[in-house]
Design a protein around this motif. Structure first.
Motif, PDB file in Angstrom:
ATOM      1  N   VAL A 125     -25.246-117.033  13.694  1.00  0.00           N
ATOM      2  CA  VAL A 125     -25.397-115.647  14.132  1.00  0.00           C
ATOM      3  C   VAL A 125     -26.588-115.002  13.424  1.00  0.00           C
ATOM      4  O   VAL A 125     -27.378-114.270  14.031  1.00  0.00           O
ATOM      5  N   PHE A 126     -26.743-115.280  12.139  1.00  0.00           N
ATOM      6  CA  PHE A 126     -27.840-114.697  11.364  1.00  0.00           C
ATOM      7  C   PHE A 126     -29.199-115.171  11.883  1.00  0.00           C
ATOM      8  O   PHE A 126     -30.101-114.365  12.133  1.00  0.00           O
ATOM      9  N   LEU A 127     -29.337-116.486  12.078  1.00  0.00           N
ATOM     10  CA  LEU A 127     -30.617-117.021  12.527  1.00  0.00           C
ATOM     11  C   LEU A 127     -30.895-116.675  13.986  1.00  0.00           C
ATOM     12  O   LEU A 127     -32.049-116.465  14.373  1.00  0.00           O
ATOM     13  N   ALA A 128     -29.842-116.606  14.796  1.00  0.00           N
ATOM     14  CA  ALA A 128     -30.042-116.303  16.218  1.00  0.00           C
ATOM     15  C   ALA A 128     -30.503-114.880  16.428  1.00  0.00           C
ATOM     16  O   ALA A 128     -31.066-114.549  17.468  1.00  0.00           O
ATOM     17  N   GLY A 129     -30.263-113.996  15.451  1.00  0.00           N
ATOM     18  CA  GLY A 129     -30.663-112.602  15.592  1.00  0.00           C
ATOM     19  C   GLY A 129     -32.148-112.380  15.488  1.00  0.00           C
ATOM     20  O   GLY A 129     -32.647-111.336  15.897  1.00  0.00           O
ATOM     21  N   ALA A 148     -22.509-110.033  22.074  1.00  0.00           N
ATOM     22  CA  ALA A 148     -21.868-109.700  23.348  1.00  0.00           C
ATOM     23  C   ALA A 148     -21.315-110.949  24.017  1.00  0.00           C
ATOM     24  O   ALA A 148     -20.185-110.955  24.539  1.00  0.00           O
ATOM     25  N   GLY A 149     -22.098-112.034  24.013  1.00  0.00           N
ATOM     26  CA  GLY A 149     -21.615-113.279  24.607  1.00  0.00           C
ATOM     27  C   GLY A 149     -20.413-113.836  23.872  1.00  0.00           C
ATOM     28  O   GLY A 149     -19.449-114.288  24.495  1.00  0.00           O
ATOM     29  N   LEU A 189     -22.826-126.283  24.915  1.00  0.00           N
ATOM     30  CA  LEU A 189     -23.728-125.127  24.914  1.00  0.00           C
ATOM     31  C   LEU A 189     -24.429-124.976  23.567  1.00  0.00           C
ATOM     32  O   LEU A 189     -25.626-124.672  23.504  1.00  0.00           O
ATOM     33  N   LEU A 190     -23.695-125.186  22.490  1.00  0.00           N
ATOM     34  CA  LEU A 190     -24.299-125.060  21.161  1.00  0.00           C
ATOM     35  C   LEU A 190     -25.398-126.106  20.965  1.00  0.00           C
ATOM     36  O   LEU A 190     -26.467-125.809  20.422  1.00  0.00           O
ATOM     37  N   VAL A 249     -26.193-116.958  26.190  1.00  0.00           N
ATOM     38  CA  VAL A 249     -25.524-118.251  26.387  1.00  0.00           C
ATOM     39  C   VAL A 249     -25.023-118.791  25.053  1.00  0.00           C
ATOM     40  O   VAL A 249     -23.922-119.347  24.957  1.00  0.00           O
ATOM     41  N   LEU A 250     -25.822-118.619  23.995  1.00  0.00           N
ATOM     42  CA  LEU A 250     -25.387-119.043  22.670  1.00  0.00           C
ATOM     43  C   LEU A 250     -24.111-118.312  22.272  1.00  0.00           C
ATOM     44  O   LEU A 250     -23.164-118.914  21.746  1.00  0.00           O
TER      45      LEU A 250
END
Length: 604
Positions: A28-32, A93-94, A127-128, A164-165
């Motif tokens: 979550v941290f890196l995806a932000g 949200a996803g 998906l991941l 999607v993530l």
């Protein structure tokens, strides 16, 4: 309705900071952060307006236009700052959408389509991995974003892979389950959806989203403000992609479970106060029916045996494990024995931490008349597959009978609200005690021994599993819990709940009293040592035991003389501090490394 929504919101907040979600936080941290490669202005190639603005670090965006020769060129125009990276919102949200939707309706959808029970977990893992590959290989990311290409907003299109993530993480999100999530899960599994259940689910999802969103926004801010992140954007994309792929394989092979088991359940006190309060218990129980109301005559974890009504049947079982030929266990046929029913589910870390105690009791007392039955009541759809349960039970060393309660019928029969939960049934088939959640193992074992002696007064019981000699001493110091709500015999500075405070030993410490010195944090089910932490206890007994957890040394002094140093490493375990041949009166002093957690003293 308002009270139920508030309970759901607070329950979601507690769940979102529990140790069980730690594996998803790095993702979550890196995806932000910004993860789109910088576009280059060249003929015949268009680029995302917001990606260009983000790449240049300014407030201009690239707008495609067509030259007289038909080439696509890039022109710049001022870009509103609000159009900057919205990936944190898309990820969270996803996650919230997929987690909430499939927790409530996943069982119904899977059953209607005739799909395997663990299909959602596999979809999440795939998906991941795909998102990870997309970060490593931009061409894969462009393929993932194609389904969003028809959406008019460019930013939504750009952040499609982030959404999607989030969907994938929501399918793999396995938080520590408390009464709120249990109520939602049971309602979804039994197909009993109502406005109250939907309101509870939505409020729980919102509560879960807030801390995760803060974490994702922190990742975005670091990526945007720290120069090293901007200069090494491509390397960070590659590292984030590899991390997601590694996490997917770790989740697939349950590698993360070992890490989570080693962490203390630091949200248990808050969960107990909020989700299992009298008001919450009444509201959540009201979502079902009033069957077996006599069980409500008893309270969770009391220190004595009570009559809680006739034991409900073990019904609705789809399969039995660890029985001859898969034959079911009939409670009526167990009359004359003491029965311990343990509600658990294999992915629940709290359940995994309690299993060593259950297994030890089964080994010690089976020959004395104890029958242990594990009721596996799944929290998620993938936990319904018999092969998964059998495989995990084998890995966890569970050899006693296990009933697969996939329809949660037995869970509902016992009006259960927690994973794990233990119910003690006497030789006449009456429920005499139950304990929700972890802890109070020594107390539960004492009550097991009492019931076995009541069932057969001539029985010769082995030594307690956590003490070499459990024979009572008439004037020995009683069991003492290090709990801000249950502590007895404490003297000294007033305790401060759940926050660090510096304490001081009193001038004198009478027999049967304990005190603190140095920095301590007094919690609901344990005290945590800080800087220069010391504990003194004047006791009378042959031996002294203390449940400790964490990592570091603990020095034991008796009447001012150091007698041993314990090296604590791991989850809560009973440790022998003092062991004498005869009872004695002495002053015990402990010097604990910061971070060590102390739970309960027992004396023999």
């Amino acid at each position: 309705m308002i009270t139920l929504v508030l309970i759901g919101l607070l329950g979601g907040l507690i769940t979102a900071v529990s140790p069980c979600i730690l594996p998803v936080l790095p993702v979550v941290f890196l995806a932000g952060g910004p993860t789109t490669d910088s576009p280059r202005a060249q003929p015949g190639r268009a680029a995302s307006a917001d990606a260009a603005a983000s790449a240049e670090g300014g407030d201009e965006a690239a707008t495609p236009s067509t030259s007289e020769d038909g080439d696509v060129l890039l022109e710049t125009r001022p870009a509103p700052r609000s159009s900057r990276n919205r990936r944190p919102y898309a990820v969270v949200a996803g996650l919230v959408l997929s987690f909430s939707f499939f927790t409530l309706l996943g069982v119904t959808i899977i059953s209607a389509l005739g799909l395997p029970e663990d299909i959602l977990r596999y979809v999440g893992l795939v998906l991941l991995v795909l998102i990870g590959l997309g970060l490593v290989f931009p061409a894969v990311e462009r393929v993932l974003e194609k389904p969003f290409a028809r959406i008019p907003q460019r930013q939504v299109n750009k952040d499609g892979s982030a959404f999607v993530l989030g969907l994938g993480l929501g399918l793999l999100y396995v938080p520590c389950a408390g009464p709120v999530l249990a109520a939602i899960t049971v309602a979804g599994a039994r197909g009993r959806l109502s406005l109250d259940v939907v309101a509870l689910t939505v409020s729980f999802a919102l509560g879960t989203a807030l801390p995760l969103l803060v974490f994702a926004l922190a990742g975005r801010r670091v990526a945007e403000r720290v120069g090293a992140f901007r200069k090494r954007a491509r390397a960070l994309r590659f590292g984030a992609g590899c991390l997601m792929i590694v996490l997917a394989f770790g989740l697939a092979f349950n590698v993360t479970d070992a890490i989570q088991r080693a962490l203390p359940d630091y949200t248990s006190a808050a969960q107990k106060k909020i989700e299992d309060s009298d008001t919450a218990r009444q509201k959540l129980s009201g979502l079902y029916d009033n069957s077996n109301k006599e069980l409500s005559r008893c309270e969770d974890g009391v220190d004595e045996l009570r009559s809680c009504g006739q034991a409900p049947p073990i019904g609705g079982i789809t399969k039995w494990l660890n029985t001859p030929g898969g034959k079911p266990v009939d409670l009526k046929a167990e009359r004359g024995k003491v029965v311990l029913i343990d509600f658990w589910t294999y992915s629940c870390i709290n359940c995994q931490r309690s299993l060593p105690h259950i297994k030890a009791w089964e080994r010690a007392y089976a020959s004395s008349g104890l029958e242990v039955i594990g009721v596996h009541s799944p929290e998620f759809a993938f936990e319904k597959k018999p092969g998964n349960v059998a495989d995990q039970a084998r890995k966890l060393g569970v050899t006693y009978p296990v009933a697969l309660d996939n329809k949660l019928t037995t869970w509902n029969n016992y009006r259960n609200r927690f994973w794990p939960a233990k119910y003690l049934i006497d030789s006449h088939g009456t429920v005499r005690y139950f304990k929700f959640g972890e802890g109070r193992y020594a107390q539960t074992e004492d009550l097991i021994r009492t019931l076995l002696e009541q069932a057969n007064p001539s029985v010769r019981l082995p030594a307690k599993t956590d003490e070499q000699d459990a024979a009572p001493t008439r004037d020995r110091t009683p069991e003492t819990y290090l709990s801000n709500l249950r502590i007895s015999g404490y003297v000294g500075d007033p305790l401060l709940d759940d926050r660090p405070k510096t304490y001081h030993f009193p001038a004198a410490l009478p027999l049967g009293r304990l005190s603190l010195d140095g920095t301590w944090t007094a919690g609901y089910d344990h005290f945590t040592a800080g800087a220069d932490a010391r504990l003194a206890f004047t006791y009378r007994a042959r031996n002294v035991n203390l449940v400790l957890a964490g990592n570091g040394p603990v020095t034991v002094l008796v009447d001012g003389k150091a007698v041993r140093t314990l090296h604590i490493d791991g989850t809560p375990t009973l440790h022998r501090l003092v062991d004498e041949d005869t009872p004695r009166q002495a002053r015990l002093e402990l010097r604990l490394a910061p971070g060590i957690q102390a739970y309960a003293f027992t004396f023999g």
